[in-house]
Structures are given as C-alpha cells and as structure tokens.
Scaffold this motif. Structure first.
Motif, mmCIF file in Angstrom:
data_model
loop_
_atom_site.group_PDB
_atom_site.id
_atom_site.type_symbol
_atom_site.label_atom_id
_atom_site.label_comp_id
_atom_site.label_asym_id
_atom_site.label_seq_id
_atom_site.Cartn_x
_atom_site.Cartn_y
_atom_site.Cartn_z
ATOM 1 N N UNK A 229 -2.081 11.808 -22.060
ATOM 2 C CA UNK A 229 -1.857 10.860 -20.965
ATOM 3 C C UNK A 229 -0.649 11.294 -20.151
ATOM 4 N N UNK A 230 0.440 11.699 -20.819
ATOM 5 C CA UNK A 230 1.631 12.161 -20.097
ATOM 6 C C UNK A 230 1.313 13.396 -19.254
ATOM 7 N N UNK A 231 0.476 14.286 -19.773
ATOM 8 C CA UNK A 231 0.052 15.446 -18.967
ATOM 9 C C UNK A 231 -0.688 14.980 -17.706
ATOM 10 N N UNK A 232 -1.545 13.981 -17.853
ATOM 11 C CA UNK A 232 -2.272 13.473 -16.681
ATOM 12 C C UNK A 232 -1.309 12.892 -15.652
ATOM 13 N N UNK A 233 -0.181 12.388 -16.116
ATOM 14 C CA UNK A 233 0.815 11.803 -15.218
ATOM 15 C C UNK A 233 1.743 12.855 -14.615
ATOM 16 N N UNK A 234 1.560 14.103 -14.996
ATOM 17 C CA UNK A 234 2.351 15.176 -14.396
ATOM 18 C C UNK A 234 3.469 15.717 -15.258
ATOM 19 N N UNK A 235 3.617 15.215 -16.463
ATOM 20 C CA UNK A 235 4.649 15.738 -17.358
ATOM 21 C C UNK A 235 4.135 17.003 -18.020
ATOM 22 N N UNK A 236 5.060 17.917 -18.333
ATOM 23 C CA UNK A 236 4.668 19.113 -19.076
ATOM 24 C C UNK A 236 5.822 19.554 -19.961
ATOM 25 N N UNK A 237 5.594 20.641 -20.670
ATOM 26 C CA UNK A 237 6.600 21.161 -21.599
ATOM 27 C C UNK A 237 6.742 22.662 -21.409
#
Length: 189
Positions: free
Chosen positions: A134-142
C-alpha cells in the motif's frame, strides 16, 4: 456512488490455498488499508482510493515479476501503482469518484516460507506485506537509505497500531518483546 466514499479493496483470491491459511482474507486486507490511511499524511481525496489485491501463488507472481520487472523469480509482494507520483497529484487533476491507486499481489508459498523462517504468524507477515505494498502505491519506496528509513518507520507505526511486532527487529528482539497488542483476526495453519 458517493465521490467522497470510503476506500475500497477489490480482493481476488487467485490461489484457493489462501483460504486454508487466512480465516478472513478480505478483513485482513481492509484492516491493513484502513490502518495505513489513518497513519499516512495524505490529502482528503485519498479516502476515495480503490486498491486491487490479488492473493496469488508463486507461479503467478514469478510470471508477473518477469514481465514487469525483468526478474524471473517469485517474490513476496508486488505493487503496481496507477500513478507515478500520486502524492504530488493535485486533486483538481483527479477524476470525481473512486481513485484507482493500483494493485498489490502476494505470493502464497513465498509469504508462508518467509513467515515460517522468521518465526512470525502468517497473519502478521501478510498484514506487513499489505501495508508495504500500500505504501508503494502511495509513492513511498526504499531505494535510498533515507527513503527506506522513512518507509520502514511508517510500516513500524502502522503495524504497531495493528498490534503487530516490529518486522525489522531481529529474531531475538521479537521473541523478547512478544506478540502483544490487539488479538489477530485469525489464521489457519
């Protein structure tokens, strides 16, 4: 449809074996999505989000990983965002009604093997991967250390809210801290 209606999860169980291992897959998905939305600083229109979740097997995830990422192996979770830079999008550029954020895909055999190897309940690991996706869908990455620290911090906060131990703590630390928190929705072994 209410243009400001709540987020929705469209769950597809692509591998029936998931039902043997999670008592209520839809509730697990909804709970992870709701906890993420409560914790992530986001514009109000994000409450209209729609996300697709596919609970698949390793073969399906391997094929998707090869097609979309050029990596010919199964992985635990894949995220396919609809928007490249969602959090920077102005609400005026979004259509009225539901906002399709993208899709999250989990691979049953890989997820189960990881949970077992890490000594975690399957429900906790699935919840973590859903929050991560879900965080990836919101634009967060690592991709950078700074981004990873930010994303992992959010994951820890969201999972703590769900009563799930820190997934990044080492095994000794996890066993000392115990499960604690809210009772899980239930898994089947």
């Amino acid at each position: 449809m209410d243009p400001d209606g709540p987020s929705t999860v469209a769950l597809t169980i692509g591998a029936s074996a998931w039902r043997r291992h999670l008592a209520d897959p839809e509730a697990v998905c909804r709970r992870a999505v709701a906890a993420t939305l409560e914790r992530v600083p986001a514009p109000p229109w994000l409450a209209r989000a729609e996300v697709g979740v596919l609970l698949a097997d390793d073969a399906t995830v391997r094929r998707l990983n090869a097609e979309h990422r050029g990596e010919d192996h199964a992985t635990n979770v894949l995220s396919f965002p609809t928007f490249e830079h969602l959090l920077e999008e102005a609400p005026g550029h979004l259509p009225p009604g539901p906002v399709p954020l993208g899709d999250i895909v989990l691979a049953l055999e890989t997820v189960r093997a990881e949970a077992a190897a890490q000594g975690k309940p399957l429900l906790d690991h699935v919840s973590h991967l859903l929050v991560h996706g879900w965080l990836h869908l919101l634009g967060y990455d690592h991709q950078t250390a700074k981004d990873a620290t930010r994303m992992e911090g959010l994951e820890r906060e969201i999972l703590e809210q769900l009563g799930i131990p820190d997934p990044y703590a080492d095994a000794a630390e996890r066993s000392i801290s115990g499960a604690g928190g809210k009772p899980p929705l239930g898994t089947r072994s």
